[in-house]
Scaffold this active site. Sequence first.
Site, PDB file in Angstrom:
ATOM      1  N   TYR A   1       4.877 -10.378   6.528  1.00 30.66           N
ATOM      2  CA  TYR A   1       4.911  -8.939   6.795  1.00 30.66           C
ATOM      3  C   TYR A   1       5.220  -8.711   8.274  1.00 30.66           C
ATOM      4  O   TYR A   1       4.872  -9.528   9.134  1.00 30.66           O
ATOM      5  CB  TYR A   1       3.561  -8.297   6.481  1.00 30.66           C
ATOM      6  CG  TYR A   1       3.301  -8.040   5.015  1.00 30.66           C
ATOM      7  CD1 TYR A   1       3.557  -6.791   4.452  1.00 30.66           C
ATOM      8  CD2 TYR A   1       2.797  -9.045   4.195  1.00 30.66           C
ATOM      9  CE1 TYR A   1       3.300  -6.551   3.104  1.00 30.66           C
ATOM     10  CE2 TYR A   1       2.543  -8.808   2.854  1.00 30.66           C
ATOM     11  CZ  TYR A   1       2.795  -7.563   2.312  1.00 30.66           C
ATOM     12  OH  TYR A   1       2.555  -7.325   0.980  1.00 30.66           O
TER      13      TYR A   1
ATOM     14  N   ASP B   1       0.824  -1.200   0.000  1.00 28.59           N
ATOM     15  CA  ASP B   1       0.000   0.000   0.000  1.00 28.59           C
ATOM     16  C   ASP B   1       0.866   1.260   0.000  1.00 28.59           C
ATOM     17  O   ASP B   1       2.098   1.202   0.119  1.00 28.59           O
ATOM     18  CB  ASP B   1      -0.908   0.017   1.231  1.00 28.59           C
ATOM     19  CG  ASP B   1      -1.896  -1.134   1.246  1.00 28.59           C
ATOM     20  OD1 ASP B   1      -2.060  -1.770   0.189  1.00 28.59           O
ATOM     21  OD2 ASP B   1      -2.487  -1.395   2.299  1.00 28.59           O
TER      22      ASP B   1
END
Length: 570
Positions: A169, A113
């Site tokens: 992540y 993002d």
Amino acid sequence: MAAASPPPSPPSAKRPKMSSSSDPEADAEPTSPSAAAGAGADPGQPRRPRYKRRKVAILLGYCGAGYQGMQKNPGARTIEGDLEEALYQAGAVPEADRAAPRRYDWARAARTDKGVSAAAQVVSGRFYVDPPGFIDRLNAQLAPQIRAYGYVRVTNSFSAKKFCDRRRYLYLLPVFALDPSAHPDREAVMASMGSGGELTKCLECSERGRKVPGAMGREGKLPSPGENGADAPVEGTVDSHDESGSIGDVKCDPTISDGGNTSAHGELGLSSNEKLDLPASGDGTEAGNAELGSNGVPDAVHSGSADADASIGNEEIKVEATDTEEKVQCMDFEKSNGEGKPPTKSPFSYTNEVKERFNRILKYYVGTHNFHNFTTRTKAEDPAAKRFIISFAADRVVSLDGIDFIRCEVVGQSFMLHQIRKMIGLAVAVMRNCAPESIYDVAFRKDVNLNVPTAPEVGLYLDECMFTSYNKKWKDSHEAVSMEPYYEEAEEFKIKYIFPHIAAMEHKEGAVALWLHSLNNRNYPDFRYMETACAEAKVGAEVAADDEAKVGAEVDSIEEVQMPGDNVSE
């Protein structure tokens, strides 16, 4: 009599498919017959070397500051856009294929993002490469905050997106974010001041006074550059869902402002008592920003809350301090002479009890669930809403530039837009007692729609992309697509760019601290979903009971009316 034709010559042996790094001569072959024979070329003029196209996977890292995410987007600066142009400038992509990634089988392992970084991203495609200098030429065309570590030859059918088994992540969450008494909403701050016409100074959010939207008229602009003027952040967007709140306490955790560390320290790959020394620049709180701005790439400002919209106040700010019975005061306002009262340390830390509860909450996400409430633009009926989370844990605390961060590690097959940030956001809301833990009983239901908070993007980064099945299948003919050979380079990159950016954004902008002000029941009424659902169920049960009682009473009254009639008839 016709002469006999000569016997055909035996076919030449085929060259085995090997990785370019172990077969340099294969990459040096010309791309066309004219290039091979040099037909029409002037012998005195140097000729640019040409190489065969090879299907390769490029391993790289980047810091997301100043970029609108990984995926190419018209009109926006993206990692993919800069990378494609660098590949063309480095000679890996011909002029005919410039700005046409489909023509060279472009694929990425993950789409990060806006503002999200990556320590180990993988992209693939068919490029003109040569082992001695391809990576050096590519890095020469990239901004310092984007670094290619290396590349490996892959099969013609390889796709970085399709062949990636799982992604890992990491989200670095400040410890104070789990303290229910830290960083109340704005209305609570104003109530503690006793006046609606002053600039509040939340030391844990930033070193500057900030206007409170709604209390001082129009909202201000985003903060201007810091005092040293180096690597000034540019104006950015603010998530629309983060608004000023209405419920909260008046205490704050002073971890950021005083640099105090109240919990045991751990480190990525280090022992539990070690801290990470970040490269210092300027006043020490903006470490690594000089590198980020050296190529004209400004830091992006993402406060994570609409309450971050403010201007730096030059006005004198009053001090209004009150003692509390439970904790020492930690919300200070500047005195008229500009001096501030030194903040005191908060007793809150990431203890074993807090760790156990936080990890219990994170485990709700593990397994296959419908995550339609944890993303945007994906319906509950869409099969893509179902995702498999392999693990989610937060077992260590790391210290970056005087701030303690909880290392939240999540591993899954794939993730949707904002999914990880929303998972963190709801978990923090539960830890701060803004939402009940029972909300997870309905969070994954297809028939329930919840408005879930989105944590700031600055603490999130892609740590590794894994290709286990591919590597096992092609281990005899191709090199493994793995970060293992580049582990040290990736660690150096994180220490130089990613970690300083995360710490600096918390020091300068209070990215997470400001976002915490929005976590209240007014901004997120769905936090009380279970309460409301139970109340509605209770009301429904009472209504049903009342209806049943009324029906019973009506039947009784009818029987009472009919009884005299029966006697008379007899």
